[in-house]
Design a protein around this motif. Structure first.
Motif, PDB file in Angstrom:
ATOM      1  N   ASP A 111      -0.522   6.065   7.602  1.00 52.88           N
ATOM      2  CA  ASP A 111      -1.104   5.027   6.757  1.00 52.88           C
ATOM      3  C   ASP A 111      -0.087   4.383   5.819  1.00 52.88           C
ATOM      4  N   LEU A 112       0.959   5.103   5.475  1.00 56.38           N
ATOM      5  CA  LEU A 112       1.928   4.613   4.491  1.00 56.38           C
ATOM      6  C   LEU A 112       2.506   3.269   4.931  1.00 56.38           C
ATOM      7  N   SER A 113       2.491   2.298   4.027  1.00 54.56           N
ATOM      8  CA  SER A 113       2.954   0.938   4.342  1.00 54.56           C
ATOM      9  C   SER A 113       3.685   0.349   3.126  1.00 54.56           C
ATOM     10  N   PRO A 114       4.680  -0.523   3.358  1.00 52.53           N
ATOM     11  CA  PRO A 114       5.222  -0.977   4.649  1.00 52.53           C
ATOM     12  C   PRO A 114       6.411  -0.117   5.079  1.00 52.53           C
ATOM     13  N   LYS A 115       6.281   0.568   6.198  1.00 52.57           N
ATOM     14  CA  LYS A 115       7.379   1.380   6.725  1.00 52.57           C
ATOM     15  C   LYS A 115       8.219   0.531   7.678  1.00 52.57           C
ATOM     16  N   PRO A 116       9.529   0.631   7.631  1.00 50.01           N
ATOM     17  CA  PRO A 116      10.368  -0.214   8.493  1.00 50.01           C
ATOM     18  C   PRO A 116      10.255   0.141   9.967  1.00 50.01           C
ATOM     19  N   ALA A 117       9.748  -0.819  10.751  1.00 50.29           N
ATOM     20  CA  ALA A 117       9.665  -0.745  12.211  1.00 50.29           C
ATOM     21  C   ALA A 117       8.785   0.387  12.721  1.00 50.29           C
ATOM     22  N   LEU A 118       7.942   0.942  11.871  1.00 48.32           N
ATOM     23  CA  LEU A 118       7.038   2.028  12.248  1.00 48.32           C
ATOM     24  C   LEU A 118       5.590   1.557  12.217  1.00 48.32           C
ATOM     25  N   VAL A 119       4.737   2.252  12.948  1.00 48.73           N
ATOM     26  CA  VAL A 119       3.303   1.970  12.897  1.00 48.73           C
ATOM     27  C   VAL A 119       2.800   2.205  11.474  1.00 48.73           C
ATOM     28  N   ASP A 120       2.083   1.242  10.937  1.00 43.77           N
ATOM     29  CA  ASP A 120       1.455   1.399   9.627  1.00 43.77           C
ATOM     30  C   ASP A 120       0.247   0.475   9.547  1.00 43.77           C
ATOM     31  N   ARG A 121      -0.257   0.228   8.347  1.00 41.17           N
ATOM     32  CA  ARG A 121      -1.458  -0.589   8.191  1.00 41.17           C
ATOM     33  C   ARG A 121      -1.220  -2.058   8.536  1.00 41.17           C
ATOM     34  N   ARG A 122       0.042  -2.468   8.638  1.00 45.16           N
ATOM     35  CA  ARG A 122       0.345  -3.873   8.978  1.00 45.16           C
ATOM     36  C   ARG A 122       0.308  -4.126  10.472  1.00 45.16           C
ATOM     37  N   GLY A 123       0.682  -3.101  11.260  1.00 45.04           N
ATOM     38  CA  GLY A 123       0.772  -3.315  12.692  1.00 45.04           C
ATOM     39  C   GLY A 123       1.489  -2.178  13.387  1.00 45.04           C
ATOM     40  N   ASN A 124       1.994  -2.446  14.611  1.00 42.53           N
ATOM     41  CA  ASN A 124       2.545  -1.381  15.442  1.00 42.53           C
ATOM     42  C   ASN A 124       4.061  -1.263  15.358  1.00 42.53           C
ATOM     43  N   GLY A 125       4.708  -1.997  14.439  1.00 41.37           N
ATOM     44  CA  GLY A 125       6.149  -1.863  14.278  1.00 41.37           C
ATOM     45  C   GLY A 125       6.890  -2.208  15.558  1.00 41.37           C
ATOM     46  N   ALA A 126       7.827  -1.357  15.935  1.00 42.56           N
ATOM     47  CA  ALA A 126       8.627  -1.592  17.146  1.00 42.56           C
ATOM     48  C   ALA A 126       8.007  -0.956  18.382  1.00 42.56           C
TER      49      ALA A 126
END
Length: 277
Positions: free
Chosen positions: A28-43
């Protein structure tokens, strides 16, 4: 399980709760760089937040069984190490059924599985106990190397196995101290957790990043994470700008720091356990 009062839960139940909570908090932690979080699926093209939650919940029986095995066997040794290996492999299969074959938490099974068993044995020396377990060879472990192990060998990097055998230094020497420091600076809990993740990333030879983007990706991750902390951390405007830049750079390289994410979950588990003690 949340409906049950704390005193009605066994030690194994509580440890399994803490392990799953750590995985969900990391996701759930956001915004994580290029990782899945509440914003989206990252890379990741095959992951999303709901899948990460489902995967974490699927591992609850495994964590409970690992804690129960540690309590029943009662000491560090080959019988416990091999029991944990068997339970972990069964838990991984249950995870893959839930995720339809997507590897969501394989690294976290290793790290949090060891820590859950260690917490059941010696909660005040959890990292050291986990290291002693990791140093033992499981005779029944598959001989084929994981992607992470192959990358660690290719680049001469410290993989997940070695990280555990050393007592999780990325957690105890980087993540946890930064988490506490950022809390003391009133950064807010989410920012403190982001700073802990970045502190882990500054020195970790993340095999997920190496697998996807080689040395260029690793250098981008480490230097970018340090730039965020040098700018004041996630709670500052300058730090947020650097964090956004790091996110964009890693996305452009298709490099996701999944190893660091697993270690953040380990960090949050130990932190939660310390609070319970």
């Amino acid at each position: 399980m949340r409906a049950l009062k704390q005193h009605e839960l066994s030690l194994a139940d509580r440890l399994a709760d803490m392990a799953v909570d750590a995985l969900i908090d990391e996701a759930d932690l956001s915004p994580k760089p290029a990782l899945v979080d509440r914003r989206g699926n990252g890379a990741h093209s095959d992951l999303h937040l709901g899948l990460m939650h489902a995967s974490a919940l699927s591992l609850w029986p495994m964590f409970k069984e690992m804690a129960e095995a540690a309590i029943e066997i009662g000491r560090i040794g080959l019988p416990l190490r091999e029991a944990l290996g068997r339970i972990g492999r069964e838990g991984e299969q249950a995870m893959l059924v839930t995720t339809h074959g997507v590897n969501t938490h394989r690294g976290a099974i290793w790290a949090l599985g060891l820590l859950t068993a260690a917490a059941a044995l010696h909660p005040r020396a959890i990292a050291q106990t986990a290291a002693k377990l990791a140093l033992l060879d499981d005779r029944f472990a598959p001989q084929s190397l994981s992607h992470g192990a192959q990358v660690a060998q290719r680049y001469g990097a410290r993989g997940a196995r070695e990280e555990a055998q050393l007592g999780f230094p990325s957690v105890t020497q980087r993540g946890l101290p930064q988490l506490l420091k950022s809390r003391e600076q009133n950064a807010g809990e989410q920012n403190a957790r982001l700073d802990a993740l970045l502190a882990i990333m500054t020195e970790l030879a993340d095999t997920c990043v190496l697998y996807r983007a080689g040395y260029e990706g690793l250098a981008t991750m480490q230097q970018g994470a340090q730039a965020v902390l040098d700018a004041g951390g996630s709670a500052t405007l300058g730090g947020r700008r650097q964090l956004h830049a790091l996110d964009q750079q890693l996305l452009a390289l298709n490099a996701s720091p999944g190893g660091a994410a697993d270690l953040l979950a380990a960090c949050l588990f130990i932190d939660r356990l310390d609070g319970a003690l």
